[in-house]
Design a protein around this motif. Structure first.
Motif, PDB file in Angstrom:
ATOM      1  N   PRO A  86       8.454   2.366 -22.415  1.00  0.00           N
ATOM      2  CA  PRO A  86       9.856   2.705 -22.119  1.00  0.00           C
ATOM      3  C   PRO A  86      10.615   1.493 -21.609  1.00  0.00           C
ATOM      4  CG  PRO A  86       8.392   3.563 -20.418  1.00  0.00           C
ATOM      5  CD  PRO A  86       7.511   3.061 -21.521  1.00  0.00           C
ATOM      6  N   ALA A  87      11.863   1.392 -21.985  1.00  0.00           N
ATOM      7  CA  ALA A  87      12.682   0.249 -21.584  1.00  0.00           C
ATOM      8  C   ALA A  87      12.803   0.185 -20.065  1.00  0.00           C
ATOM      9  CB  ALA A  87      14.069   0.366 -22.215  1.00  0.00           C
ATOM     10  N   GLY A  88      12.820  -1.022 -19.535  1.00  0.00           N
ATOM     11  CA  GLY A  88      13.010  -1.213 -18.100  1.00  0.00           C
ATOM     12  C   GLY A  88      11.738  -1.181 -17.286  1.00  0.00           C
ATOM     13  N   ASP A  89      10.605  -0.900 -17.918  1.00  0.00           N
ATOM     14  CA  ASP A  89       9.365  -0.756 -17.163  1.00  0.00           C
ATOM     15  C   ASP A  89       8.912  -2.073 -16.545  1.00  0.00           C
ATOM     16  OD1 ASP A  89       7.309   1.113 -16.355  1.00  0.00           O
ATOM     17  OD2 ASP A  89       5.937  -0.027 -17.635  1.00  0.00           O
ATOM     18  N   GLU A  90       9.372  -3.187 -17.104  1.00  0.00           N
ATOM     19  CA  GLU A  90       8.943  -4.495 -16.609  1.00  0.00           C
ATOM     20  C   GLU A  90       9.920  -5.091 -15.601  1.00  0.00           C
ATOM     21  OE1 GLU A  90      12.058  -5.254 -19.504  1.00  0.00           O
ATOM     22  OE2 GLU A  90      10.367  -3.856 -19.406  1.00  0.00           O
ATOM     23  N   LEU A  91      11.004  -4.383 -15.281  1.00  0.00           N
ATOM     24  CA  LEU A  91      12.036  -4.930 -14.402  1.00  0.00           C
ATOM     25  C   LEU A  91      11.676  -4.760 -12.926  1.00  0.00           C
ATOM     26  CD1 LEU A  91      15.256  -3.715 -16.250  1.00  0.00           C
ATOM     27  CD2 LEU A  91      14.166  -5.969 -16.359  1.00  0.00           C
ATOM     28  N   TRP A  92      12.287  -5.610 -12.096  1.00  0.00           N
ATOM     29  CA  TRP A  92      12.118  -5.539 -10.652  1.00  0.00           C
ATOM     30  C   TRP A  92      13.473  -5.278 -10.006  1.00  0.00           C
ATOM     31  CZ3 TRP A  92       7.746  -6.292  -7.474  1.00  0.00           C
ATOM     32  CH2 TRP A  92       6.560  -6.525  -8.173  1.00  0.00           C
ATOM     33  N   PRO A  93      13.484  -4.566  -8.878  1.00  0.00           N
ATOM     34  CA  PRO A  93      14.757  -4.328  -8.190  1.00  0.00           C
ATOM     35  C   PRO A  93      15.144  -5.532  -7.344  1.00  0.00           C
ATOM     36  CG  PRO A  93      12.995  -3.313  -6.954  1.00  0.00           C
ATOM     37  CD  PRO A  93      12.358  -3.897  -8.193  1.00  0.00           C
ATOM     38  N   PRO A  94      16.392  -5.599  -6.923  1.00  0.00           N
ATOM     39  CA  PRO A  94      16.785  -6.633  -5.960  1.00  0.00           C
ATOM     40  C   PRO A  94      16.311  -6.241  -4.561  1.00  0.00           C
ATOM     41  CG  PRO A  94      18.626  -5.184  -6.398  1.00  0.00           C
ATOM     42  CD  PRO A  94      17.519  -4.739  -7.317  1.00  0.00           C
ATOM     43  N   ASP A  95      16.521  -7.105  -3.596  1.00  0.00           N
ATOM     44  CA  ASP A  95      16.267  -6.718  -2.208  1.00  0.00           C
ATOM     45  C   ASP A  95      17.050  -5.441  -1.915  1.00  0.00           C
ATOM     46  OD1 ASP A  95      14.728  -8.948  -1.961  1.00  0.00           O
ATOM     47  OD2 ASP A  95      16.090 -10.028  -0.612  1.00  0.00           O
ATOM     48  N   PHE A  96      16.411  -4.521  -1.191  1.00  0.00           N
ATOM     49  CA  PHE A  96      17.035  -3.220  -0.946  1.00  0.00           C
ATOM     50  C   PHE A  96      17.354  -3.063   0.534  1.00  0.00           C
ATOM     51  CE2 PHE A  96      16.597   1.363   0.055  1.00  0.00           C
ATOM     52  CZ  PHE A  96      17.691   1.816  -0.662  1.00  0.00           C
ATOM     53  N   GLY A  97      18.587  -2.657   0.806  1.00  0.00           N
ATOM     54  CA  GLY A  97      19.007  -2.446   2.184  1.00  0.00           C
ATOM     55  C   GLY A  97      20.356  -1.770   2.211  1.00  0.00           C
ATOM     56  N   GLU A 113       0.856  -1.187   0.000  1.00  0.00           N
ATOM     57  CA  GLU A 113       0.000   0.000   0.000  1.00  0.00           C
ATOM     58  C   GLU A 113       0.892   1.237   0.000  1.00  0.00           C
ATOM     59  OE1 GLU A 113      -3.743   1.992   2.476  1.00  0.00           O
ATOM     60  OE2 GLU A 113      -2.867   0.083   3.123  1.00  0.00           O
ATOM     61  N   ILE A 114       0.873   1.974  -1.109  1.00  0.00           N
ATOM     62  CA  ILE A 114       1.734   3.148  -1.247  1.00  0.00           C
ATOM     63  C   ILE A 114       1.400   4.180  -0.177  1.00  0.00           C
ATOM     64  CG2 ILE A 114       2.331   5.085  -2.751  1.00  0.00           C
ATOM     65  CD1 ILE A 114       1.918   3.271  -5.128  1.00  0.00           C
ATOM     66  N   GLY A 115       2.435   4.675   0.478  1.00  0.00           N
ATOM     67  CA  GLY A 115       2.248   5.674   1.519  1.00  0.00           C
ATOM     68  C   GLY A 115       1.982   5.104   2.889  1.00  0.00           C
ATOM     69  N   VAL A 116       1.918   3.774   2.973  1.00  0.00           N
ATOM     70  CA  VAL A 116       1.636   3.138   4.260  1.00  0.00           C
ATOM     71  C   VAL A 116       2.655   2.039   4.558  1.00  0.00           C
ATOM     72  CG1 VAL A 116      -0.040   1.829   5.619  1.00  0.00           C
ATOM     73  CG2 VAL A 116      -0.821   3.651   4.083  1.00  0.00           C
ATOM     74  N   SER A 117       2.819   1.108   3.617  1.00  0.00           N
ATOM     75  CA  SER A 117       3.706  -0.034   3.834  1.00  0.00           C
ATOM     76  C   SER A 117       5.110   0.266   3.316  1.00  0.00           C
ATOM     77  CB  SER A 117       3.145  -1.259   3.113  1.00  0.00           C
ATOM     78  OG  SER A 117       3.168  -1.052   1.702  1.00  0.00           O
ATOM     79  N   THR A 118       6.027  -0.659   3.565  1.00  0.00           N
ATOM     80  CA  THR A 118       7.361  -0.527   2.984  1.00  0.00           C
ATOM     81  C   THR A 118       7.258  -0.642   1.461  1.00  0.00           C
ATOM     82  OG1 THR A 118       7.753  -2.908   3.190  1.00  0.00           O
ATOM     83  CG2 THR A 118       8.462  -1.496   5.026  1.00  0.00           C
ATOM     84  N   GLU A 119       8.257  -0.099   0.781  1.00  0.00           N
ATOM     85  CA  GLU A 119       8.242  -0.112  -0.687  1.00  0.00           C
ATOM     86  C   GLU A 119       9.655  -0.287  -1.221  1.00  0.00           C
ATOM     87  OE1 GLU A 119       6.933   2.670  -4.544  1.00  0.00           O
ATOM     88  OE2 GLU A 119       6.626   3.390  -2.492  1.00  0.00           O
ATOM     89  N   ASN A 120       9.750  -0.992  -2.337  1.00  0.00           N
ATOM     90  CA  ASN A 120      11.002  -1.144  -3.072  1.00  0.00           C
ATOM     91  C   ASN A 120      10.624  -1.464  -4.515  1.00  0.00           C
ATOM     92  OD1 ASN A 120      13.572  -1.733  -4.042  1.00  0.00           O
ATOM     93  ND2 ASN A 120      13.626  -3.777  -3.115  1.00  0.00           N
ATOM     94  N   THR A 121      10.504  -0.429  -5.341  1.00  0.00           N
ATOM     95  CA  THR A 121      10.027  -0.599  -6.712  1.00  0.00           C
ATOM     96  C   THR A 121      10.872   0.219  -7.681  1.00  0.00           C
ATOM     97  OG1 THR A 121       8.449   1.230  -6.476  1.00  0.00           O
ATOM     98  CG2 THR A 121       7.639  -0.989  -5.979  1.00  0.00           C
ATOM     99  N   VAL A 122      10.841  -0.170  -8.948  1.00  0.00           N
ATOM    100  CA  VAL A 122      11.477   0.614 -10.003  1.00  0.00           C
ATOM    101  C   VAL A 122      10.455   0.888 -11.098  1.00  0.00           C
ATOM    102  CG1 VAL A 122      13.818  -0.223  -9.601  1.00  0.00           C
ATOM    103  CG2 VAL A 122      12.328  -1.450 -11.184  1.00  0.00           C
TER     104      VAL A 122
END
Length: 235
Positions: free
Chosen positions: A216-227, A97-106
């Motif tokens: 646009p290129a990269g729109d379907e990609l996911w990030p790695p775990d973020f920390g 949930e944007i603005g409430v939960s943690t987030e890690n997106t590209v």
């Protein structure tokens, strides 16, 4: 009886009238005036064309970089800021949930030619990385933002906006560099102890782009775990 001396009033010299312009002189003046009237708009047009040529972009103005590499660069920029802020949690990809939960997106977006056109540059794109943490108290967020502001200034970023305690519950930091082509943003919401950050990269051209590719290129990609970085974890 004393002699009375009368002084005649001084006469004012009247300049001789200027000689009347001959036909040749008048024609020359008229020609100069017309030349000026033509030259000024022409110079303005040439300056405008030159400006359009400078600000209008095409694919040759951007480096050719694969979307996976641009995602990696965006995440690395975010991770550098994450370390300075002092956060140590690891966030898995996605958001509930944007603005409430943690987030890690590209995400990605098109790059535009600029000038007076809204046309996109074939194959050109920019990548953004968004992250967020919940349960971030003031004692961690406030000194972290101040520390990050100093770090960004020391490493060549321009602080475009920095606001403390806006309306009593909102802090924000915005920075850019590379003539505004690269951005970072950070916000902390005191009313719910929520901290959000984001990074966007300069434009690049996807080497794998083909005519007909609309997204646009990269729109379907996911990030790695973020920390935090490995160096931070090892310290």
């Amino acid at each position: 009886m004393p002699e009375e001396i009368t002084t005649a009033p001084a006469t004012t010299a009247v300049p001789a009238p200027a000689p009347a312009a001959t036909g040749r002189t008048a024609a020359r003046a008229f020609g100069i005036g017309c030349a000026v009237l033509v030259a000024v708009p022409l110079l303005l047009v040439l300056a405008f064309v030159g400006w359009i040529a400078v600000v209008t972009k095409d694919a040759s103005d951007f480096p050719r970089v694969a979307p996976e590499e641009m995602v990696s660069r965006a995440v690395d920029r975010s991770r550098e800021a994450y370390d300075v802020l002092g956060f140590t949690r690891t966030v898995r990809p996605g958001v509930e949930e944007i603005g409430v939960s943690t987030e890690n997106t590209v995400g990605s977006d098109h790059c535009y030619r600029g000038g007076l056109t809204d046309e996109t540059v074939d194959g050109a794109y920019r990548v953004s990385h968004s992250w967020a943490l919940d349960h971030v108290p003031a004692g961690q967020a406030v000194p972290g933002l101040r520390r990050l502001r100093d770090h960004l200034e020391d490493t060549g970023w321009d602080i475009t906006s920095y606001r403390e305690n806006v309306s009593g519950d909102y802090w924000a930091l915005y920075a850019s560099r590379s003539d505004g082509d690269e951005h970072m943003s950070f916000q902390w919401y005191a009313d719910r102890d929520y901290f959000a950050g984001g990074t966007s990269t300069p434009c690049a051209v996807d080497p794998g782009w083909r005519p007909g590719d609309d997204e646009p290129a990269g729109d379907e990609l996911w990030p790695p775990d973020f920390g935090p970085s490995a160096k931070k974890n090892g310290s």
